[in-house]
Design a protein around this motif. Structure first.
Motif, PDB file in Angstrom:
ATOM      1  N   GLU A 465      30.909  26.020   8.943  1.00  0.00           N
ATOM      2  CA  GLU A 465      31.960  26.472   9.859  1.00  0.00           C
ATOM      3  C   GLU A 465      31.915  25.694  11.172  1.00  0.00           C
ATOM      4  OE1 GLU A 465      31.079  30.608  10.034  1.00  0.00           O
ATOM      5  OE2 GLU A 465      32.370  31.129   8.325  1.00  0.00           O
ATOM      6  N   LYS A 466      30.716  25.382  11.652  1.00  0.00           N
ATOM      7  CA  LYS A 466      30.588  24.587  12.878  1.00  0.00           C
ATOM      8  C   LYS A 466      31.239  23.214  12.722  1.00  0.00           C
ATOM      9  CE  LYS A 466      26.236  26.450  14.754  1.00  0.00           C
ATOM     10  NZ  LYS A 466      24.819  26.104  15.039  1.00  0.00           N
ATOM     11  N   VAL A 467      31.024  22.603  11.556  1.00  0.00           N
ATOM     12  CA  VAL A 467      31.584  21.274  11.321  1.00  0.00           C
ATOM     13  C   VAL A 467      33.103  21.337  11.261  1.00  0.00           C
ATOM     14  CG1 VAL A 467      31.711  19.345   9.683  1.00  0.00           C
ATOM     15  CG2 VAL A 467      29.506  20.444  10.162  1.00  0.00           C
ATOM     16  N   TYR A 468      33.654  22.339  10.582  1.00  0.00           N
ATOM     17  CA  TYR A 468      35.113  22.484  10.532  1.00  0.00           C
ATOM     18  C   TYR A 468      35.690  22.651  11.926  1.00  0.00           C
ATOM     19  CZ  TYR A 468      36.106  22.568   5.544  1.00  0.00           C
ATOM     20  OH  TYR A 468      36.295  22.195   4.230  1.00  0.00           O
ATOM     21  N   GLU A 469      35.070  23.488  12.722  1.00  0.00           N
ATOM     22  CA  GLU A 469      35.594  23.725  14.073  1.00  0.00           C
ATOM     23  C   GLU A 469      35.477  22.470  14.927  1.00  0.00           C
ATOM     24  OE1 GLU A 469      34.958  26.716  17.901  1.00  0.00           O
ATOM     25  OE2 GLU A 469      34.144  27.262  15.934  1.00  0.00           O
ATOM     26  N   LYS A 470      34.349  21.775  14.814  1.00  0.00           N
ATOM     27  CA  LYS A 470      34.141  20.572  15.629  1.00  0.00           C
ATOM     28  C   LYS A 470      35.088  19.451  15.247  1.00  0.00           C
ATOM     29  CE  LYS A 470      30.660  17.115  16.910  1.00  0.00           C
ATOM     30  NZ  LYS A 470      29.232  16.714  16.810  1.00  0.00           N
ATOM     31  N   MET A 471      35.273  19.238  13.941  1.00  0.00           N
ATOM     32  CA  MET A 471      36.039  18.085  13.468  1.00  0.00           C
ATOM     33  C   MET A 471      37.530  18.373  13.333  1.00  0.00           C
ATOM     34  SD  MET A 471      33.752  15.740  13.187  1.00  0.00           S
ATOM     35  CE  MET A 471      34.576  14.457  12.257  1.00  0.00           C
ATOM     36  N   LEU A 472      37.887  19.602  12.961  1.00  0.00           N
ATOM     37  CA  LEU A 472      39.280  19.895  12.626  1.00  0.00           C
ATOM     38  C   LEU A 472      39.913  20.969  13.492  1.00  0.00           C
ATOM     39  CD1 LEU A 472      38.966  19.863   8.722  1.00  0.00           C
ATOM     40  CD2 LEU A 472      39.462  17.966  10.252  1.00  0.00           C
ATOM     41  N   GLY A 473      39.120  21.637  14.325  1.00  0.00           N
ATOM     42  CA  GLY A 473      39.678  22.663  15.186  1.00  0.00           C
ATOM     43  C   GLY A 473      39.511  24.060  14.618  1.00  0.00           C
ATOM     44  N   GLU A 474      39.685  25.052  15.462  1.00  0.00           N
ATOM     45  CA  GLU A 474      39.441  26.445  15.080  1.00  0.00           C
ATOM     46  C   GLU A 474      40.342  26.907  13.939  1.00  0.00           C
ATOM     47  OE1 GLU A 474      39.743  28.954  18.444  1.00  0.00           O
ATOM     48  OE2 GLU A 474      38.009  28.101  19.484  1.00  0.00           O
ATOM     49  N   LYS A 475      41.542  26.374  13.873  1.00  0.00           N
ATOM     50  CA  LYS A 475      42.496  26.827  12.860  1.00  0.00           C
ATOM     51  C   LYS A 475      42.056  26.442  11.448  1.00  0.00           C
ATOM     52  CE  LYS A 475      47.337  26.279  11.479  1.00  0.00           C
ATOM     53  NZ  LYS A 475      48.623  25.600  11.757  1.00  0.00           N
ATOM     54  N   ASN A 476      41.390  25.309  11.311  1.00  0.00           N
ATOM     55  CA  ASN A 476      40.994  24.805  10.000  1.00  0.00           C
ATOM     56  C   ASN A 476      39.688  25.435   9.554  1.00  0.00           C
ATOM     57  OD1 ASN A 476      42.716  22.138   9.132  1.00  0.00           O
ATOM     58  ND2 ASN A 476      42.691  22.449  11.349  1.00  0.00           N
ATOM     59  N   ILE A 477      39.776  26.416   8.673  1.00  0.00           N
ATOM     60  CA  ILE A 477      38.578  27.027   8.122  1.00  0.00           C
ATOM     61  C   ILE A 477      38.537  26.756   6.621  1.00  0.00           C
ATOM     62  CG2 ILE A 477      38.526  28.842   9.876  1.00  0.00           C
ATOM     63  CD1 ILE A 477      39.612  30.771   7.768  1.00  0.00           C
TER      64      ILE A 477
END
Length: 506
Positions: A465-477
């Motif tokens: 989840e940290k990687v998704y938020e860092k690379m793609l933003g909070e919306k991208n889970i």
């Protein structure tokens, strides 16, 4: 009436699910560009080796040609596009990854593009994804009874659209698929020659569209076309996009639900040179997964080794986080299919036996850490003695390594998938069935013993989840239902109830 050509072999099968590669091409100038479709599909070959096909609009009708096997086998250099009615200024294409789990998964009825016909209207669709049983059942109920005996959810989608209320195709698409929140992306060719792309409301499966001065291309991945003048855009959730001579027309036809990208697809399924989002490649994303794995599970070893293909860039990230360099220890023997999407264990064994070779000179006497994206069935890593399959771990140990560890950038797989990757719970190496018939989750040490490694470590769900938020933003889970996280339909239902409650309170 569509002209559909199939090979004659049509055995009976049980059920097929798919997660495939789709394309569409449209010339803004009327140039007859449909023959480039197979070359686009060839660049998506990794998404499915079972069949390939295309549909083109010619002289007021849709012509379809499909066949079993890889793209170059179905569309060889000698292929006569004119004879098949496939010379056109617009077309859609498809590669199939069929996953029935049985020996009849090559049934040609699963080949695409598929045709939907009803009351003198017709549409061809190329489909990436899979409808969960509950979603498919609800969709069937809105289809006329005479169209409900379809074997594939691809046909259900096409039939739902073509039989839906509406004068325009936009109305039919919206009415036919309204409420079908996951999990699909489509390219479509209609009986009046219109070309559409649609990404489902959950955004689980990707869809991109690119425009040049003279053409528009839709694709599951941006690697299909890399000419410098193309401008790639990621389709939004629930967005219907049409290719026209004056350019792109787009509109939101479905309300957004929580964006649930497929975690396995992002770590494994797509090729690393494609964009995962605008400005960021899958390689960038996977390298960061490797870094996060190093932050969680740093290990004292002599060699940090990526398992080809996806593990290579992850190992770079892992090693880089520790200020080290990864080692190319495992080589590949040419172009081979992907072992995870093989039809059966015999084919898996054949692929792996041909695919990997280990550098004995580098391995001898070394403590090795293997980095890969995931551990699902465990056959690639652990092998299968009865089928003559020696896994990667044993190959590295046989090459002289004294210690072999394994670390994965996805968490333990503890449940199946019914949204595109055909994964059965009973096949998972992380699960064991007790005497009472219930499944239990194996410990990391038990999994290590099962595949012959000295240890196994997994990136945590929080780390992913940290990687998704860092690379793609909070919306991208990520959808991580297969890793024990909430099932997407439950997430979507909860979100809708929350929205309804907030409206009621106001």
């Amino acid at each position: 009436m569509a002209n559909l050509e199939l090979p004659p072999n049509r055995p009976e099968i049980d059920k097929i699910q798919e997660a495939c590669g789709i394309t569409a091409v449209f010339s803004k100038t009327g140039e007859l560009i449909s023959p480039i479709t197979p070359s686009l599909q060839d660049r998506l070959q990794h998404r499915g080796f079972d069949s390939a096909g295309m549909a083109a609009y010619k002289d007021g009708k849709i012509n379809v040609y499909v066949g079993q096997g890889e793209v170059n086998a179905v569309f060889p250099e000698s292929f006569n596009f004119k004879e098949r009615g496939l010379i056109s200024d617009r077309a859609i294409g498809h590669n199939r990854y069929g996953t029935s789990g049985g020996d009849d998964k090559d049934d040609t009825r699963g080949c695409q593009p598929a045709i939907g016909e009803y009351q003198d209207r017709e549409i061809a669709i190329a489909y990436n994804g899979n409808l969960p049983d509950k979603v498919r059942h609800e969709l069937k109920l809105r289809i006329p009874k005479e169209l409900r005996d379809s074997m594939f959810d691809t046909e259900d989608i096409a039939n739902a659209i073509v039989s839906a209320k509406g004068e325009t195709w936009e109305e039919k698409i919206e009415n036919g698929l309204n409420g079908v929140d996951l999990a699909y992306s489509l390219t479509m060719l209609t009986d009046d020659g219109r070309v559409f792309g649609l990404r489902g409301p959950s955004g689980t499966w990707p869809l991109w569209y690119g425009e040049t001065d003279d053409k528009i291309i839709f694709a599951s991945e941006t690697r299909v076309y890399k000419d410098g003048d193309i401008k790639w855009k990621e389709a939004e959730q629930g967005e219907l996009i049409e290719a026209t001579s004056s350019g792109i027309l787009k509109r939101k036809i479905f309300e957004e639900v929580p964006l649930l990208r497929c975690g396995l697809h992002d770590a494994y399924g797509a090729k690393e040179d494609s964009l995962i989002t605008e400005g960021i490649t899958y390689a960038d994303f996977r390298r960061e997964l490797g870094r996060e794995l190093a932050r969680e599970c740093p290990m004292d070893v002599d060699l940090i080794v990526g398992v080809p293909d996806t593990g290579l860039v992850m190992a770079e990230g892992y090693a880089g986080q520790l200020r080290r360099k990864s080692t190319i220890l495992i080589g590949k023997n040419g172009k081979t299919p992907r072992s995870f999407i093989a039809k059966n264990l015999e084919q898996t064994a054949d692929i792996i036996n041909k695919k990997f070779r280990v550098d004995e000179e580098q391995a001898k006497g070394k403590r090795v850490l293997l980095i890969d994206d995931s551990l699902i069935r465990g056959k690639t890593m652990g092998g299968h003695q009865e089928k003559g399959l020696k896994g990667v771990v044993a190959r590295v140990r046989d090459a002289g390594a004294t210690v072999v560890h394994l670390a994965l950038t996805l968490s333990k797989f503890v449940d199946g998938c019914d949204m595109g990757y055909y994964i059965k719970k009973g096949q998972l190496v992380a699960m064991v069935r007790g005497d009472d018939g219930r499944y239990e989750i194996r410990s990391r040490q038990e999994i290590a013993e099962a595949i012959g490694a000295d240890s196994v470590n997994f990136l945590s769900v929080n780390g992913i989840e940290k990687v998704y938020e860092k690379m793609l933003g909070e919306k991208n889970i990520a959808c991580m239902a297969c890793m024990g996280q909430p099932y997407p339909l439950d997430i979507i239902k909860s979100k809708k109830l929350s929205i309804e409650a907030s409206i009621f309170v106001r």
